[in-house]
Design an enzyme around this catalytic site. Structure first.
Site, PDB file in Angstrom:
ATOM      1  N   CYS A 109       0.821  -1.216   0.000  1.00 35.85           N
ATOM      2  CA  CYS A 109       0.000   0.000   0.000  1.00 35.85           C
ATOM      3  C   CYS A 109       0.853   1.263   0.000  1.00 35.85           C
ATOM      4  O   CYS A 109       0.436   2.294  -0.504  1.00 35.85           O
ATOM      5  CB  CYS A 109      -0.959   0.005   1.191  1.00 35.85           C
ATOM      6  SG  CYS A 109      -0.175   0.350   2.777  1.00 35.85           S
ATOM      7  N   GLY A 162     -13.118 -23.981  -9.584  1.00 36.11           N
ATOM      8  CA  GLY A 162     -11.751 -24.315  -9.979  1.00 36.11           C
ATOM      9  C   GLY A 162     -11.270 -25.640  -9.431  1.00 36.11           C
ATOM     10  O   GLY A 162     -10.793 -26.511 -10.177  1.00 36.11           O
ATOM     11  N   GLU A 188     -16.649 -18.707  -2.859  1.00 36.21           N
ATOM     12  CA  GLU A 188     -17.410 -17.457  -2.842  1.00 36.21           C
ATOM     13  C   GLU A 188     -18.555 -17.438  -1.849  1.00 36.21           C
ATOM     14  O   GLU A 188     -18.958 -16.375  -1.378  1.00 36.21           O
ATOM     15  CB  GLU A 188     -18.038 -17.237  -4.225  1.00 36.21           C
ATOM     16  CG  GLU A 188     -17.069 -17.144  -5.355  1.00 36.21           C
ATOM     17  CD  GLU A 188     -17.817 -17.170  -6.670  1.00 36.21           C
ATOM     18  OE1 GLU A 188     -17.939 -16.127  -7.300  1.00 36.21           O
ATOM     19  OE2 GLU A 188     -18.294 -18.258  -7.044  1.00 36.21           O
TER      20      GLU A 188
HETATM   21  S1  FES Z   1       3.158  -1.393   2.262  1.00 25.27           S
HETATM   22 FE1  FES Z   1       1.334  -1.352   3.443  1.00 25.27          FE
HETATM   23  S2  FES Z   1       2.096  -0.752   5.387  1.00 25.27           S
HETATM   24 FE2  FES Z   1       3.854  -0.563   4.122  1.00 25.27          FE
END
Ligand code: FES
Length: 1104
Positions: free
Chosen positions: A29, A882, A1044
């Site tokens: 992220c 799958g 799912e």
């Molecule tokens: S990449 Fe998500 S906290 Fe660092």
């Protein structure tokens, strides 16, 4: 130890780990929100002369802060090559990994805790995993922020026992001037003022109205873009000035542009000759201390300022410069001596309590294999995920872990900033001029073959249909250079009309992607007129959902020197589709293109592989290997997700609760192109009846075209949204006729669905009864009622939902699979099949099947990757089918080998007997005739039931999950540990859909929520305190797809919240029938628990 990223020089540790090839630490992220990049930093403390260890998120740690520190990554903790650390071993052997992209981060959090505290308590362990590490970055629960914000002062010996209960609206003054707080407040005003001590004057100038509410809270929170704040020092100086002699700390979160200050202790200050205690709990945005003395009589007044609702909200109807501000000021006047205020009743004391973080407990039940089953036969046994240990050590290789190849280039995407506009010009001059940086720019004109479909272009031509649409791509020597070139690419637009974002607007403009889909049985109109005692109508809103796979979209394309061959290493769940699309886009035969998928860090329907095609265009165009890795923000901006839904229902029923007629009309927000929206609409309609037999029934559905990124397949494929409408409708009937309405209307014997497919609901009834029994549902209902009687501000809710989920695709051609098995002369076996390892454990299950069939231990077997060169023409790993179809293909491959395997392999080789075999499963027949509105669209059904209990804080809207019990029919499970993991995972993802995950857009259609700090996926602290999962015993259902189905069971939490809210409303004499909106965020829950305080802010768009 530095590395460029973008045009800025960034010095964070996470990037440097990339350089060092320490790939166990993942970059998921970049905002400190997911914890995937957690490492341990150790420093010598000169005072204690000890080494102190901290777990930190590497993506936020500046390199310069590490002077004199040691950094330990997951590679330094243990390895499958040498020795595992017990944390790694336990997490793997306890089935604690699925896609594992974040597992090393969890390992590092626990490892650091153990280094500091060799014998931690369970609570400390939860704290480490749940976000209370020193850096406070990892795995924050969505509610955590709320809990911090909304906590009332902890009682101290000097604090009073009594609280003023007369909640009246009071006037507040600012420097002697009465202040009123109103609705409109622009961010520009806020920026212009810059001085936080002027805020209340500004409020006055803007004629804002201020309200004082009980109990003691001042709520500050803002959302939306505020571009500038006073700098930290200025703020610190200001607060210091106002609070002399207090220790103030300030922090600023650059991603949120949010300024927070906190004070570590309370103190006294004198004003007007009178003393008052001021205690700031946390996160004061400033200005609060300048509030005029409230004028409350009494010797001393203690008041607490605590933020939760300082809200600058955007509304699609408003322009960005006219944001909406709502300030709720809740003051609680507390007498130090308790003389002036009445006693507070026990019923109201629950307002003072927090939800403590608790360690989840649970029981997982499944049937053991038959005692006669051979010991070496692994089928049905809970064996560990094949890559479990590598997950825990960080040695499992993902797409972007492949080392840099010779002459590799990096690609970045230029995306539209307009929602609907004509492209006037694309100015690449500055980008191309960047010295020694940009190698090439790829536009639609560079595509030799087909540029996607006419209405769904791969690269935009002439016009754009949404913000985030890919216009062109830049290729450069490094990621930083490519991103810098993207920023220098200028596109001129001319806006077009109409611009549509919501389903409501799409309906108004008749903007649809496909014709209406409809199913009907009986005579609905006649039944409404003649057969029913009561009719209820209602609306249901279900928000969209971001896939939020931990590994973002990424690809490495390597062009070969001869014959236009391409090797594509890609994170996708459909490599055959990637191969085919690359072929048509580049106009080269499919047989020159090989897609390789080792493993994927989560897919959930969102990884079909468009980035791979872009990478291939560049690779062929430049002749160099191309790497494309979307960062989290771009991934969320560019890709669509689950379709938001708006549904209207009308239900007619007898006073007994028997439903005679039901009419549901649904609209989904498909975004700007068709993609899978027609299929999702079909599945939505087909699955919407869920577990109920209603003779007069009509379902209609339509996909709306809007100017948002195209929504697409997502775990459950319409079922989680559509069935929420059905269950809301059943809940509405139950509110009138009693809780037995669900049983009364459920399928009970062999029957036919609305589309006339025959099925036997016996497992459904068993799941339902077991769930009621195992959860002690009826007795707990009484306990819940008892609790609710005693507590005014806290309410508990209990709900149970049944589930009939259809597995597979509504077309026969999708139910085929192939496998290839090689036996080598040393007796080792290589298995390849058409399924992709998305973390769901499909490779583990396939080896279990192969092991049984060949009578060879799994330790002699290996699965290398999924490759279009070994198993061609595969079907996407999706629709929960799958493991089923590929498992059958593996079984069929065995039948060809069986005779040879029992002989000595060498002898077979000498006798020139083939030691390779393919297995091909032709699959299930499935069809649907939409003209006749009947068919056999699904191979089979999965049944289940879930019960959940929650406790809602009516003052904050937060909730805690007390208990969940799930019973699923999956007892011929190939691997119960993996299947239970799938059930728990999909339930939790469903919980996120229905309670926390909220997509927010600007009025111009720009997605605001582009990371874990804005978009709250469930974390470990969201797990119910007691979480029990049982697989239905003695079920003879064959291989069952479970990937799912559990999503919808997460709605039991939603309905439990709704139950608690209904109780609160009943107690306050407010109508129980309120519009159901999912997700049930704290804001919405707080609003739904209507009381005199929400009345005061009802005009705020926050609560609309
Ligand atoms: S990449 Fe998500 S906290 Fe660092």
């Amino acid at each position: 130890m530095t590395k460029e990223k973008g045009w800025r020089l960034k010095l964070d540790l996470g990037l440097d780990l990339d350089n060092l090839r320490l790939t166990g630490t993942k970059y998921a992220c970049g905002r400190g929100g997911c914890g995937a990049c957690t490492v341990m930093v150790s420093k010598h403390d000169p005072v204690s002369r000890k080494i102190r260890h901290f777990s930190v998120t590497a993506c936020l740690v500046p390199i310069c802060s590490l002077y004199g520190a040691a950094v330990t990554t997951v590679e330094g903790v243990g390895s499958i090559k040498t020795r595992l650390h017990p944390v790694q071993e336990r997490i793997a052997k306890s089935h604690g990994t699925q896609c594992r992209f974040c597992t090393p981060g969890m390992v590092m959090s626990m490892y650091t805790l153990l280094r500091n505290l060799p014998q931690p308590s369970e609570e400390q362990l939860m704290g480490a995993l749940g976000g209370t590490s020193d850096m406070g970055k990892t795995l924050h629960p969505p509610e955590a922020r709320w809990e911090v914000c909304l906590r009332l002062p902890q009682p101290t010996s000097s604090q009073p026992k009594r609280i003023h209960t007369a909640a009246k609206q009071k006037k507040i003054t600012y420097k002697g001037t009465p202040i009123r707080l109103s609705a409109d407040f622009s961010t520009e005003t806020l920026q212009a003022r810059r001085e936080w001590n002027d805020i209340f004057k500004t409020l006055k100038d803007k004629n804002l109205q201020l309200r004082i509410l009980y109990p003691a809270k001042i709520s500050f929170r803002y959302e939306g873009e505020i571009k500038s704040f006073p700098d930290k020092q200025k703020l610190r100086d200001f607060v210091k000035k106002k609070k002399k002699k207090k220790k103030i700390s300030t922090t600023r979160n650059p991603q949120e542009d949010q300024v927070q200050t906190s004070q570590s202790s309370s103190t006294s200050c004198a004003k007007g000759g009178r003393a008052r205690n001021v205690q700031i709990k946390s996160e004061i945005l400033g200005g609060d201390v300048d509030l005029g003395y409230p004028g409350q009589p009494g010797p001393a007044v203690s008041w607490t300022l605590c933020p939760s609702h300082f809200h600058i909200n955007h509304s699609p109807a408003q322009s960005s410069t006219n944001r909406h501000l709502c300030l709720i000021l809740d003051l609680n006047y507390v007498s130090q001596d308790g003389r002036h205020f009445p006693e507070i009743s026990d019923r109201f004391l629950s307002a003072l309590e927090d939800f403590p973080a608790t360690v989840p407990q649970g029981v997982q039940r499944y049937q053991s294999v038959d005692s006669h089953q051979a010991l070496q036969d692994p089928v049905g046994r809970p064996i560990m995920h094949l890559s479990g240990l590598k997950h825990a050590t960080g040695e499992a290789i993902f797409c972007d872990d492949i080392p840099t190849v010779d002459k590799e280039l990096f690609m970045a995407l230029v995306t539209s900033t307009r929602a609907h506009a004509k492209i006037i010009s694309v100015d690449l001059s500055k980008a191309l001029e960047l010295p020694g940086v940009v190698v090439d720019v790829i536009t639609a004109e560079d595509i030799p073959g087909t540029n996607g479909a006419e209405d769904d272009r791969l690269l935009a031509v002439d016009k754009v249909l949404c913000v985030g649409q890919i216009v062109c791509a830049v290729v450069a020597e490094t990621e930083a250079q490519a991103k810098r070139a993207v920023e220098e690419t200028k596109i001129a637009y001319e806006d077009l009309e109409p611009v549509i974002f919501t389903i409501e607007d799409a309906i108004k403009h008749s903007s649809f992607l496909c014709p209406e889909k409809k199913l009907e049985q009986g005579n609905v109109e006649k039944a409404f007129e003649e057969e029913v005692d009561q009719i209820v109508e209602g609306e249901v809103h279900v928000g969209g959902q971001e896939h939020f796979y931990m590994e973002t979209q990424r690809v490495l394309v390597i062009p070969k020197t001869e014959d236009k061959e391409l090797d594509i290493y890609v994170s996708t769940q459909d490599p055959a589709h990637v191969q085919k699309t690359v072929s048509s886009t580049l106009d080269i035969p499919i047989n020159r293109i090989t897609c390789h998928v080792k493993r994927v860090g989560g897919g959930f329907g969102g990884k079909v592989g468009r980035p791979a095609v872009l990478g291939a265009i560049a690779a062929v165009g430049t002749g160099y290997p191309i790497r494309l890795v979307l960062d989290r923000e771009d991934d969320m901006l560019i890709t669509g997700g689950r379709h938001p839904l708006f549904g209207k229902y009308k239900v007619g029923f007898m006073n007994s609760g028997r439903i005679r007629a039901l009419d549901i009309e649904c609209f989904i927000n498909g975004g700007c192109t068709l993609d899978d929206s027609e299929l999702v609409t079909e599945f939505l309609i087909l699955k919407m009846e869920n577990a109920y037999k209603i003779h007069n029934l009509r379902f209609r559905g339509r996909a709306c075209m809007t100017n948002l990124p195209s929504n697409t397949a997502f775990r459950g494929f319409g079922f989680p949204q559509g069935t929420l409408v059905t269950e809301s409708c059943i809940t509405a009937v139950a509110a009138k006729c009693g809780p037995s309405v669900r049983e009364k209307n459920m399928y009970k014997t062999v029957d036919k669905t609305i589309y006339k497919q025959a099925f036997n609901p016996e497992p459904l009834i068993r799941c339902w009864n077991e769930c009621l029994d195992k959860s002690s549902f009826h007795s707990r209902r009484m306990q819940v009622a008892e609790f609710n009687k005693k507590n005014y501000w806290r309410k508990r809710g209990l709900a149970v939902v049944p589930m009939k989920f259809s597995v597979g695709f509504a077309a026969t051609s999708f139910h085929q699979a192939a496998a290839l098995v090689h036996i080598y002369t040393d007796g080792s076996v290589l298995v390849t099949h058409g399924g992709n390892e998305l973390g769901q454990g499909i490779h583990t299950k396939m080896l279990q099947v192969a092991s049984r069939e060949l009578k060879v231990p799994t330790s002699h077997m290996h699965i290398c990757e999924t490759s279009t060169a070994t198993v061609p023409n595969t079907i996407a790993t999706a629709a929960s089918i799958g493991s089923d179809v590929n498992g059958r293909a593996v079984m069929l491959a065995r039948s060809l080998l069986k005779r040879t395997w029992e002989d000595w392999i060498e002898a077979a080789f000498e006798q020139r007997i083939s030691l390779s075999a393919t297995g091909y499963f032709r699959g299930y027949e499935a069809f649907m005739d939409w003209e006749k509105r009947e068919g056999d669209p699904f191979p089979y059904y999965v049944y289940g039931a879930a019960s959940s209990e929650v406790e809602v804080d009516c003052l904050t809207g937060a909730h805690k999950k007390i208990r969940t019990d799930i019973v699923m029919d999956a007892c011929c499970s190939l691997n119960p540990a993996i299947d239970i993991g799938q059930i728990e995972g999909s339930f939790t993802q469903g919980m996120g859909l229905y309670t926390t995950e909220e997509l927010k857009y600007s009025p111009e259609g720009v997605l605001y929520s582009r990371g874990p700090d804005d978009y709250k996926i469930p974390t470990i602290t969201d797990i119910p305190e007691e979480f029990n999962v049982s697989l239905l015993p003695s079920s003879q259902t064959p291989l069952t797809g479970l990937g799912e189905s559990g999503m919808f069971l997460g709605s039991s939490v939603f309905f439990a919240i709704a139950d608690a809210v209904a109780t609160a409303r009943r107690e306050r004499d407010i109508a129980e029938d309120f519009t159901v909106r999912s997700p049930a965020t704290p804001e919405r829950v707080r609003t739904a628990c209507a009381d005199r305080f929400t009345e005061m802010v009802r005009d705020s768009c926050l609560f609309s």
